[in-house]
Design an enzyme around this catalytic site. Sequence first.
Site, PDB file in Angstrom:
ATOM      1  N   ASN A 175      -4.521  10.292  14.096  1.00  0.00           N
ATOM      2  CA  ASN A 175      -5.591   9.370  13.143  1.00  0.00           C
ATOM      3  C   ASN A 175      -6.927   9.193  13.961  1.00  0.00           C
ATOM      4  OD1 ASN A 175      -2.974   6.996  12.562  1.00  0.00           O
ATOM      5  ND2 ASN A 175      -3.473   8.714  11.551  1.00  0.00           N
ATOM      6  N   ASN A 218      -8.699  10.499  10.421  1.00  0.00           N
ATOM      7  CA  ASN A 218      -9.224   9.557   9.615  1.00  0.00           C
ATOM      8  C   ASN A 218     -10.941   9.324   9.689  1.00  0.00           C
ATOM      9  OD1 ASN A 218      -6.284   9.008   9.766  1.00  0.00           O
ATOM     10  ND2 ASN A 218      -6.609   6.827   9.036  1.00  0.00           N
ATOM     11  N   LYS A 238       0.212   9.500  17.693  1.00  0.00           N
ATOM     12  CA  LYS A 238      -0.083   9.310  16.168  1.00  0.00           C
ATOM     13  C   LYS A 238      -1.462   8.918  16.308  1.00  0.00           C
ATOM     14  CE  LYS A 238       0.138   8.052  11.714  1.00  0.00           C
ATOM     15  NZ  LYS A 238       0.761   7.025  11.455  1.00  0.00           N
ATOM     16  N   ILE A 249       2.182   3.303   2.431  1.00  0.00           N
ATOM     17  CA  ILE A 249       3.366   3.146   3.419  1.00  0.00           C
ATOM     18  C   ILE A 249       4.385   2.136   2.959  1.00  0.00           C
ATOM     19  CG2 ILE A 249       4.213   2.987   5.748  1.00  0.00           C
ATOM     20  CD1 ILE A 249       2.812   5.688   4.910  1.00  0.00           C
ATOM     21  N   GLY A 266       0.914  -1.177   0.061  1.00  0.00           N
ATOM     22  CA  GLY A 266      -0.111   0.036  -0.068  1.00  0.00           C
ATOM     23  C   GLY A 266       0.870   1.179   0.146  1.00  0.00           C
TER      24      GLY A 266
END
EC number: 1.1.1.169
Length: 350
Positions: free
Chosen positions: A217, A221, A213, A13, A11
Amino acid sequence: MNNTIYILGAGSIGSLLAYELASLKSINNRVILLLRDKSRVNSFKDKNSTLKIDRLFEENVPHLCCQVTASEPSQLNVQSIENMIVTTKAGQTENALSKYLPYLSKNSNILFVQNGMGAVENVCGKLWPEEQNKPSIYQGVISHGCFQTAPFHFSHAGLGDLKISKVPKNPKKILPDEAAETPCEMIKSLGKSELLRLRYMNYPELLVNQCEKLVINACINPTTATLDCVNGELYNDESAKELFRCIIKECVDIFFKCIPLFKNNEEAEKILNVNRLLDRVMFVGTKVNGANSSSTRQDCLLLRETEIDAINGYVVKLAENNGFQATVNKTMMLLTKSRLGLNRCRAHAR
């Protein structure tokens, strides 16, 4: 010794890390992408086995291209895998990694770089129930923004960093010699990429950064997925900022109630401060990565399962396992699942 680095998960990353490693002269052709199956490998070969990266934060830079070898379980012709980076979605990790168990041993090094929290502990506990057979496990936290624009073509939208630590055998009781361990050669190789901006740290420090983090997210997200917007569209939105504060406050409250390593931890109290985290979400999430389309939004648009259970869902589960409730995060999790369900229904009705 086989110093080849295998990357499981192609993907955004995984492909960014593969590109950066393959671009290093010291690595040369020792990077192999592990893809899902033969058809996926053939699709990559049809693209001349080339990864393309666009750096959106640099002006007048053409497509960056790099050829990388790809393989899949039935084509792998090696006796062992000594170095692996896992960037699969949290919910797919156990199934994807189990296909390579015959090649992994206590002498292997595995770095997990994924969204969310909780997957590494669950997967390692299932795949290596006996501690003496377990590979050396490293945890990574990445803040680079990257999303896919076409097959094997990615936009590097936000310049961040990569924080890594070795995971101790017992995270609740870290021995002095574990805290002082030097990184393996695979981690040192990642450190040679100036753009990745790697920082190697001890596990308690990484855990704090991992929670930071996760909070970013947990805000960005589900909100971008539900509202169907890129990160930067939320930059001056006061309603979004108020929503983020509610998410952050609940996350921080649950972290300090439920994570023993954070008790009397000055670093955790400094990093996981509500006002500071809100500033980080607005700066890192909506400004530095303003051009980025979050992975959860991309999943919803492409009708794929999201990682929301490992993001907001992790906070919900952590709370419930300790007798608390995380209603704000549960709401964000359910809204995201509803967004995906709605998109699928609309696509099916066409």
